[in-house]
Design an enzyme around this catalytic site. Structure first.
Site, PDB file in Angstrom:
ATOM      1  N   VAL A 123       0.839  -1.203   0.000  1.00  0.00           N
ATOM      2  CA  VAL A 123       0.000   0.000   0.000  1.00  0.00           C
ATOM      3  C   VAL A 123       0.878   1.258   0.000  1.00  0.00           C
ATOM      4  O   VAL A 123       0.595   2.234  -0.710  1.00  0.00           O
ATOM      5  CB  VAL A 123      -0.971  -0.005   1.207  1.00  0.00           C
ATOM      6  CG1 VAL A 123      -1.784   1.274   1.253  1.00  0.00           C
ATOM      7  CG2 VAL A 123      -1.902  -1.221   1.149  1.00  0.00           C
TER       8      VAL A 123
ATOM      9  N   SER B  15      13.162  -1.279   6.787  1.00  0.00           N
ATOM     10  CA  SER B  15      13.278  -0.431   5.585  1.00  0.00           C
ATOM     11  C   SER B  15      13.882   0.943   5.870  1.00  0.00           C
ATOM     12  O   SER B  15      14.144   1.710   4.936  1.00  0.00           O
ATOM     13  CB  SER B  15      11.912  -0.262   4.907  1.00  0.00           C
ATOM     14  OG  SER B  15      11.046   0.455   5.755  1.00  0.00           O
TER      15      SER B  15
ATOM     16  N   CYS C 238     -10.600  -3.297   2.208  1.00  0.00           N
ATOM     17  CA  CYS C 238     -10.593  -3.168   0.745  1.00  0.00           C
ATOM     18  C   CYS C 238     -11.814  -3.811   0.075  1.00  0.00           C
ATOM     19  O   CYS C 238     -12.351  -3.273  -0.896  1.00  0.00           O
ATOM     20  CB  CYS C 238      -9.307  -3.750   0.183  1.00  0.00           C
ATOM     21  SG  CYS C 238      -8.885  -5.364   0.857  1.00  0.00           S
TER      22      CYS C 238
ATOM     23  N   SER D  89      -2.142 -10.074  -3.368  1.00  0.00           N
ATOM     24  CA  SER D  89      -1.532  -8.843  -2.846  1.00  0.00           C
ATOM     25  C   SER D  89      -2.357  -8.217  -1.726  1.00  0.00           C
ATOM     26  O   SER D  89      -1.861  -7.346  -1.024  1.00  0.00           O
ATOM     27  CB  SER D  89      -1.332  -7.838  -3.975  1.00  0.00           C
ATOM     28  OG  SER D  89      -2.569  -7.602  -4.617  1.00  0.00           O
ATOM     29  N   GLY D  90      -3.586  -8.660  -1.551  1.00  0.00           N
ATOM     30  CA  GLY D  90      -4.383  -8.176  -0.422  1.00  0.00           C
ATOM     31  C   GLY D  90      -3.749  -8.518   0.907  1.00  0.00           C
ATOM     32  O   GLY D  90      -4.014  -7.886   1.929  1.00  0.00           O
TER      33      GLY D  90
ATOM     34  N   LYS E 149     -16.182  -7.978   8.834  1.00  0.00           N
ATOM     35  CA  LYS E 149     -15.862  -6.570   8.520  1.00  0.00           C
ATOM     36  C   LYS E 149     -16.844  -6.073   7.461  1.00  0.00           C
ATOM     37  O   LYS E 149     -17.316  -4.943   7.516  1.00  0.00           O
ATOM     38  CB  LYS E 149     -14.435  -6.454   7.965  1.00  0.00           C
ATOM     39  CG  LYS E 149     -13.329  -6.546   8.993  1.00  0.00           C
ATOM     40  CD  LYS E 149     -11.968  -6.481   8.266  1.00  0.00           C
ATOM     41  CE  LYS E 149     -10.877  -7.140   9.082  1.00  0.00           C
ATOM     42  NZ  LYS E 149      -9.649  -7.392   8.296  1.00  0.00           N
TER      43      LYS E 149
ATOM     44  N   ARG F 184      -9.614 -16.376  -0.966  1.00  0.00           N
ATOM     45  CA  ARG F 184      -8.340 -15.943  -1.572  1.00  0.00           C
ATOM     46  C   ARG F 184      -8.137 -16.726  -2.863  1.00  0.00           C
ATOM     47  O   ARG F 184      -8.306 -17.954  -2.884  1.00  0.00           O
ATOM     48  CB  ARG F 184      -7.196 -16.237  -0.592  1.00  0.00           C
ATOM     49  CG  ARG F 184      -5.854 -15.698  -1.052  1.00  0.00           C
ATOM     50  CD  ARG F 184      -5.738 -14.211  -0.912  1.00  0.00           C
ATOM     51  NE  ARG F 184      -5.744 -13.784   0.474  1.00  0.00           N
ATOM     52  CZ  ARG F 184      -5.865 -12.512   0.853  1.00  0.00           C
ATOM     53  NH1 ARG F 184      -5.983 -11.545  -0.045  1.00  0.00           N
ATOM     54  NH2 ARG F 184      -5.885 -12.198   2.126  1.00  0.00           N
TER      55      ARG F 184
ATOM     56  N   HIS G  73      -9.376  -7.224  -6.466  1.00  0.00           N
ATOM     57  CA  HIS G  73     -10.362  -8.154  -5.901  1.00  0.00           C
ATOM     58  C   HIS G  73     -11.626  -8.139  -6.763  1.00  0.00           C
ATOM     59  O   HIS G  73     -12.005  -7.104  -7.316  1.00  0.00           O
ATOM     60  CB  HIS G  73     -10.775  -7.725  -4.489  1.00  0.00           C
ATOM     61  CG  HIS G  73      -9.708  -7.885  -3.443  1.00  0.00           C
ATOM     62  ND1 HIS G  73      -8.526  -8.554  -3.648  1.00  0.00           N
ATOM     63  CD2 HIS G  73      -9.673  -7.464  -2.147  1.00  0.00           C
ATOM     64  CE1 HIS G  73      -7.808  -8.533  -2.540  1.00  0.00           C
ATOM     65  NE2 HIS G  73      -8.476  -7.879  -1.618  1.00  0.00           N
TER      66      HIS G  73
END
Ligand SMILES: NC(=O)c1ccc[n+]([C@@H]2O[C@H](COP(=O)([O-])OP(=O)(O)OC[C@H]3O[C@@H](n4cnc5c(N)ncnc54)[C@H](OP(=O)(O)O)[C@@H]3O)[C@@H](O)[C@H]2O)c1
Length: 335
Positions: free
Chosen positions: A12, A38, A128, A158-159, A212, A233, A240
């Site tokens: 993200v 990082s 998302c 990638s979620g 959610k 998934r 998505h």
């Protein structure tokens, strides 16, 4: 305007850098934060290099107007006070504060005005899967109240983050070369598979991801709507997809629904089955809008309508939605 991105190295966080470039969001200063993994790394935005700072409990957020935070719920909870104590608005991508009463949960196409009431200076970005669904539901809600929704999701790797997306790619390579695929980020091998399990299971048998969709949809739409979800998934890399069944107060024709989607903000109607035109994740990846297609009268339920949506969950489902919230605050002098 001074802005910060917390979690800049993540799926993200990287998308935030791209969205800020694309949308020409008005900022003068940008600060990037991450963990010790990082910190020190450089990323480029609008041709300028920025070094990631270590996120710490100090005064680094003094003077920051907006902090885009996407570093997981634990980090958001731990650092919310540090981030907001000098007045920065924290737009949070995690699930940490979404259902708290004094934190607005905002999808600009649906409830932008909620962003103006934020006693803790935190605004939550919804999950998302919920974001793309409510953008589509709002178009229908405008013409008839939606009482119930059934939804099955098809959620890209990638979620679950940048490392999860890499795990899927690696699994295909490993299998092709005769190796046993490494499984770390998902409960099972995702390559050549589907996994009907996202987030943890709750007492009622639904997963947290599915619950959610129930709770967040009601909060965003200010509605008594009931949502029953099954979240799956799938081995897509990005974007998505959702198969959605809605039950409205009055019967709606397919043409009425199409017209509502055509007029709605943030939606592209792509529904031409004879020409094999319908939304697919491969082609929606990297795009801003939510794509809607396969619109049909439901033949099993009264006042039922069925359709299919696809949205890039890193973009509209996360970074873009957050930047749109920031644009709303800026344009309406709400900072
Ligand atoms: N991926 C999606 O499609 C999506 C969609 C909507 C919402 N979200 C939410 O957005 C958040 C980030 O997701 P993601 O997919 O971007 O995950 P990711 O690719 O795994 O990235 C996680 C990011 O969080 C940072 N981070 C972790 N612990 C930290 C700490 N203690 N201090 C500072 N930074 C820390 C990491 O920095 P280091 O590399 O330095 O550790 C990294 O930049 C999550 O809450 C997720 O639920 C994700």
């Amino acid at each position: 305007m001074k802005i910060a991105i917390v979690g800049a190295s993540g799926a993200v966080g990287q998308e935030f850098l791209r969205v800020l470039e694309e949308r020409n969001f008005p900022f003068d200063e940008l600060i990037l934060f991450g963990s010790s993994r990082s910190a020190g790394t450089y990323y480029t935005c609008r041709g300028k290099k920025y070094q990631v700072r270590l996120l710490q409990h100090n005064d680094d957020f003094k003077g920051v107007d907006i902090a885009f935070v996407s570093a997981g719920a634990g980090t958001s909870r731990e650092f919310a006070d540090t981030i907001t104590k000098y007045g920065a608005v924290m737009i949070d991508n995690s699930s940490a504060f979404r259902m708290e009463e004094d934190v607005p949960l905002v999808v600009p196409e649906v409830n932008a005005q909620d962003a103006g009431r934020r006693p803790r200076n935190i605004i939550a970005n919804p999950n998302c899967t919920t974001i793309q669904m409510v953008v589509a539901l709002q178009a229908i809600e405008k013409i008839s109240h939606i009482k119930r929704v059934r939804v099955a999701t098809y959620q890209a790797a990638s979620g679950a983050g940048a490392a999860a997306m890499q795990e899927l790619c690696n699994q295909y390579t490993q299998i092709a070369s005769g190796e046993t695929p490494v499984v770390e980020k998902f409960a099972y091998q995702l390559a050549y598979n589907l996994i009907p399990h996202i987030d943890v299971f709750t007492e009622n048998g639904y997963t947290k991801e599915e619950m959610k969709m129930f709770h967040e949809t009601r909060k965003i739409m200010h509605s008594d709507i009931r949502v029953s979800a099954t979240c799956v998934r799938v081995p897509a890399l990005r974007a998505h997809s959702e198969s959605i069944w809605v039950e409205t107060e009055r019967p709606l024709s397919v043409e009425e629904a199409k017209e509502a989607f055509r007029k709605a903000d943030g939606i592209v109607l792509q529904d031409n089955p004879e020409r094999k035109e319908y939304p697919m994740p491969l082609f929606v990846s990297g795009k801003d809008p939510v794509y809607v297609g396969r619109i049909r009268k439901d033949i099993a339920f009264e006042n039922g309508l069925t359709f299919w949506t696809v949205g890039d969950q890193i973009k509209k489902g996360a970074a873009l939605n957050a930047v749109q919230i920031a644009e709303y605050l800026y344009n309406n002098k709400l900072l």
